[in-house]
Design a protein around this motif. Structure first.
Motif, PDB file in Angstrom:
ATOM      1  N   TYR A 180       0.751  -1.364  -0.064  1.00 24.40           N
ATOM      2  CA  TYR A 180       0.037   0.139  -0.157  1.00 24.40           C
ATOM      3  C   TYR A 180       0.797   1.233   0.080  1.00 24.40           C
ATOM      4  CZ  TYR A 180      -2.843   3.678   2.296  1.00 24.40           C
ATOM      5  OH  TYR A 180      -3.626   4.845   2.536  1.00 24.40           O
ATOM      6  N   HIS A 181       1.677   1.558   1.062  1.00 22.03           N
ATOM      7  CA  HIS A 181       2.609   2.555   0.868  1.00 22.03           C
ATOM      8  C   HIS A 181       3.758   2.533  -0.319  1.00 22.03           C
ATOM      9  CE1 HIS A 181       1.607   3.302   5.048  1.00 22.03           C
ATOM     10  NE2 HIS A 181       1.827   2.187   5.606  1.00 22.03           N
ATOM     11  N   CYS A 182       4.039   1.511  -0.482  1.00 21.70           N
ATOM     12  CA  CYS A 182       4.982   1.503  -2.056  1.00 21.70           C
ATOM     13  C   CYS A 182       4.294   1.895  -2.968  1.00 21.70           C
ATOM     14  CB  CYS A 182       5.633   0.095  -2.161  1.00 21.70           C
ATOM     15  SG  CYS A 182       6.913   0.026  -3.238  1.00 21.70           S
ATOM     16  N   GLN A 183       3.089   1.282  -3.409  1.00 19.79           N
ATOM     17  CA  GLN A 183       2.382   2.023  -4.566  1.00 19.79           C
ATOM     18  C   GLN A 183       2.093   3.337  -4.413  1.00 19.79           C
ATOM     19  OE1 GLN A 183       1.314   1.044  -7.208  1.00 19.79           O
ATOM     20  NE2 GLN A 183      -0.486   2.029  -8.103  1.00 19.79           N
ATOM     21  N   ILE A 184       1.659   4.033  -3.507  1.00 16.24           N
ATOM     22  CA  ILE A 184       1.537   5.484  -3.259  1.00 16.24           C
ATOM     23  C   ILE A 184       2.674   6.396  -3.432  1.00 16.24           C
ATOM     24  CG2 ILE A 184       0.909   7.133  -1.483  1.00 16.24           C
ATOM     25  CD1 ILE A 184      -0.976   5.432  -0.355  1.00 16.24           C
ATOM     26  N   VAL A 185       3.839   5.859  -3.078  1.00 19.79           N
ATOM     27  CA  VAL A 185       5.026   6.722  -3.172  1.00 19.79           C
ATOM     28  C   VAL A 185       5.919   6.353  -4.679  1.00 19.79           C
ATOM     29  CG1 VAL A 185       7.434   7.270  -2.034  1.00 19.79           C
ATOM     30  CG2 VAL A 185       5.493   6.556  -0.538  1.00 19.79           C
ATOM     31  N   GLU A 186       5.729   5.096  -4.905  1.00 17.24           N
ATOM     32  CA  GLU A 186       6.856   4.597  -5.992  1.00 17.24           C
ATOM     33  C   GLU A 186       5.909   3.784  -7.162  1.00 17.24           C
ATOM     34  OE1 GLU A 186      10.524   2.980  -4.414  1.00 17.24           O
ATOM     35  OE2 GLU A 186       9.623   2.991  -2.542  1.00 17.24           O
ATOM     36  N   GLY A 187       5.091   3.016  -6.817  1.00 14.28           N
ATOM     37  CA  GLY A 187       4.505   2.136  -8.070  1.00 14.28           C
ATOM     38  C   GLY A 187       5.309   1.264  -8.331  1.00 14.28           C
ATOM     39  N   ASP A 188       5.011   0.569  -9.567  1.00 14.31           N
ATOM     40  CA  ASP A 188       6.000  -0.574 -10.256  1.00 14.31           C
ATOM     41  C   ASP A 188       6.063  -1.632  -9.169  1.00 14.31           C
ATOM     42  OD1 ASP A 188       7.211  -1.734 -12.105  1.00 14.31           O
ATOM     43  OD2 ASP A 188       8.955  -0.061 -12.092  1.00 14.31           O
ATOM     44  N   LEU A 189       5.038  -2.072  -8.521  1.00 14.42           N
ATOM     45  CA  LEU A 189       5.191  -2.975  -7.441  1.00 14.42           C
ATOM     46  C   LEU A 189       5.772  -4.284  -7.999  1.00 14.42           C
ATOM     47  CD1 LEU A 189       1.856  -2.433  -5.418  1.00 14.42           C
ATOM     48  CD2 LEU A 189       4.281  -1.535  -5.014  1.00 14.42           C
ATOM     49  N   ALA A 190       5.375  -4.907  -9.310  1.00 17.03           N
ATOM     50  CA  ALA A 190       5.928  -6.175  -9.362  1.00 17.03           C
ATOM     51  C   ALA A 190       7.306  -6.166  -9.712  1.00 17.03           C
ATOM     52  CB  ALA A 190       5.403  -6.440 -10.914  1.00 17.03           C
ATOM     53  N   THR A 191       8.076  -4.946 -10.458  1.00 16.02           N
ATOM     54  CA  THR A 191       9.377  -4.801 -10.540  1.00 16.02           C
ATOM     55  C   THR A 191      10.315  -4.628  -9.110  1.00 16.02           C
ATOM     56  OG1 THR A 191       8.901  -3.618 -12.624  1.00 16.02           O
ATOM     57  CG2 THR A 191      11.232  -3.266 -11.523  1.00 16.02           C
TER      58      THR A 191
END
Length: 270
Positions: A180-191
């Motif tokens: 959740y936090h990563c998507q908001i700040v950075e995105g590109d979760l799969a990578t």
């Protein structure tokens, strides 16, 4: 399939806290996490875990004065003694609850304190905590948190968390990757999952739907795909951790609200 842990701070809010263990077990969870255990005696919490066949997979070290707005002490100059005494208390709880992971919160950056000083304090405290935890057979986790939910938090990015972990070099110092936090700040979760999970430095995942922090099947993320990806990468690197369900049920703290929102989990189990 990933192992899912119910976050008892956020789920089953219709029940008193100690009754949430039973509710989680009734819904088929095998593990639980929560923010803080310190309002309860360790023996009382351990009895709930044993009584319902649950594993305690994570909780936080004391964060300072949470009710006054503090969000961790690890990076705050001048608070080292308080941080260390709190961490030793967390280790005592971890022993009683047979919990192998402790999350250490960095804290909010105080006005006027240089970033370099915060970083030096943070890394010194983490090195000390990792050494104490290693002697007790525990892992120390650090978590990047998005600045929308927690403005001013010292640690916000995955690459910075992994840089700290690599620089300090303690095998039991790891990253808590909250998608959740990563998507908001950075995105590109799969990578980012493909990049970081094989290195052995992700100690724990957490999930919530984006943007509202509800169930993972509500919002912009394709969690079935991400769960499959974690399974795929974990199979290649031997990762056997947990995924914490740290979200606010969309139905709220009403009777059966959490359980009614677990369709995503029932679908995952088949």
């Amino acid at each position: 399939m990933p192992r899912f842990a119910a976050n008892l701070t956020m789920l089953y809010g219709e029940h008193p806290f100690l009754d949430r263990f039973a509710a989680a077990a009734a819904d088929g969870f095998e593990g639980v996490e929560f923010l803080f255990p310190y309002a309860f005696a360790p023996a009382d919490l351990a009895a709930r875990l044993r009584g319902h066949g649950l594993a305690q997979v994570l909780f936080n070290a004391p964060p300072g004065d949470w009710d006054a707005g503090e969000r961790g002490l690890a990076a705050l100059p001048g608070r080292e003694d308080e941080f260390r005494s709190g961490f030793l208390q967390a280790l005592d709880y971890a022993e009683a609850l047979d919990c192998t992971r402790l999350h250490v919160m960095a804290g909010l950056a105080p006005a006027g304190v240089e970033r370099a000083r915060l970083q030096a304090t943070y890394e010194a405290n983490l090195a000390w905590a990792a050494a104490q935890a290693a002697a007790a057979g525990r892992d120390v986790l650090i978590e990047p948190i998005n600045p929308r939910d927690m403005p001013g938090y010292v640690l916000t990015r995955q690459d910075e968390a992994h840089r700290i972990v690599q620089a300090l070099g303690a095998p039991n110092l790891k990253v808590q990757m909250d998608l959740y936090h990563c998507q908001i700040v950075e995105g590109d979760l799969a990578t980012r999952i493909r990049e970081h999970l094989p290195g052995g430095r992700i100690g724990h995942f957490q999930i919530a739907g984006v943007p509202m922090r509800h169930e993972p099947d509500l919002g912009e993320l394709n969690f079935p795909y991400l769960f499959d990806l974690i399974d795929e990468v974990a199979a290649t690197c031997g990762w056997q951790g947990w995924i914490g369900c740290e979200y606010r049920p969309a139905r709220g703290a009403v009777a059966g609200g959490t359980s009614a929102g677990l369709g995503w989990l029932r679908a995952r189990r088949g």
